[in-house]
Design a protein around this motif. Structure first.
Motif, short mmCIF file in Angstrom:
data_model
loop_
_atom_site.label_atom_id
_atom_site.label_comp_id
_atom_site.label_asym_id
_atom_site.label_seq_id
_atom_site.Cartn_x
_atom_site.Cartn_y
_atom_site.Cartn_z
N LEU A 172 36.71 -29.68 -27.58
CA LEU A 172 35.34 -30.16 -27.63
C LEU A 172 34.39 -28.97 -27.60
CD1 LEU A 172 33.39 -32.50 -27.72
CD2 LEU A 172 33.63 -32.77 -25.25
N CYS A 206 34.58 -37.76 -28.76
CA CYS A 206 35.02 -37.08 -27.53
C CYS A 206 33.81 -36.67 -26.68
CB CYS A 206 35.85 -35.85 -27.88
SG CYS A 206 37.40 -36.25 -28.71
N ALA A 207 32.72 -36.28 -27.34
CA ALA A 207 31.50 -35.93 -26.61
C ALA A 207 30.95 -37.14 -25.87
CB ALA A 207 30.45 -35.38 -27.57
N GLU A 209 34.26 -35.84 -35.41
CA GLU A 209 35.43 -35.32 -34.71
C GLU A 209 36.67 -36.08 -35.19
OE1 GLU A 209 34.47 -36.12 -30.68
OE2 GLU A 209 32.86 -34.65 -30.58
#
Length: 231
Positions: A101, A179-180, A212
């Motif tokens: 990330l 993911c963030a 992502e």
């Protein structure tokens, strides 16, 4: 927000910190206006600490009257902000720990000096910048630390937790997140569990799972080309 940044500032958006902050403040006022129409009068904000653009934008917006309660800054293994807010010290020579990330892989957040300026004045800001330039540890005074902590806290979420949060949210809510976003969601849950906070929390993320795609597909164990069907 990222697309709006680019349209206003051009490709060299990294040199336009104030403009990026202004864009986020404007979007925040729009979001909270919509929340108010839905009967939600105030909310916490959970956001990625990263380059600190979003936390300082939320801080300014609250200072200008937006009903933001607490700002939860979320970081991964690069947790120098947690060291500062929770332990009262910060290594300014910390080396970034690379993870999957990249948005969170910032050892010492840029734009943190803006918060230090608001809480401690120009003299404290110059002291911090000199300490950072020379790579020493930054120790704020008790009064300064109290001001930094006022309505601002930090959650640390490790990479493995992020990886388990993405499928957990999809299984529970049918919502595919980046993911963030998973980092901010898990950080918000940790903050609520530790503080006993209730009410609404705005989980703020500027990343689509499609940005992502390779990582999200690998986490979910699905072909990358089929990811769009899950959104």
């Amino acid at each position: 927000v990222l697309a709006l940044d680019k349209r206003i500032t051009g490709d060299d958006a990294q040199t336009s910190g104030w403009m990026q902050i202004a864009v986020r403040i404007g979007v925040l006022f729009g979001v909270f206006s919509d929340l108010r129409r839905r009967g939600i009068r105030e909310a916490d904000i959970s956001c990625l600490s990263g380059d600190f653009l979003m936390p300082i934008s939320a801080w300014y917006a609250r200072h200008w009257g937006l009903p933001v309660r607490n700002i939860v800054c979320c970081c991964n293994e690069n947790n120098q902000l947690w060291e500062l807010i929770c332990q009262g010290q910060m290594r300014t020579d910390a080396v970034c720990i690379p993870t999957f990330l990249s948005a969170a892989d910032i050892a010492v957040p840029d734009h943190l000096e803006r918060l230090i300026r608001e809480c401690g004045g120009a003299g404290e800001t110059l002291r911090y910048l000199e300490i950072r330039r020379t790579g020493r540890n930054y120790y704020p005074s008790d009064l300064m630390l109290s001001r930094l902590r006022d309505g601002l806290c930090v959650s640390v979420v490790g990479s493995q937790r992020i990886r388990t949060t993405v499928p957990a949210v999809y299984k529970t809510y049918g919502k595919l997140i980046s993911c963030a976003t998973a980092l901010c969601y898990a950080g918000a849950m940790d903050y609520r569990a530790k503080s006993g906070a209730s009410g609404y929390t705005l989980v703020w993320s500027e990343e689509s799972p499609l940005t992502e795609a390779e990582t999200v597909a690998e986490i979910l164990n699905i072909p990358e080309e089929t990811l769009g069907a899950y959104i």
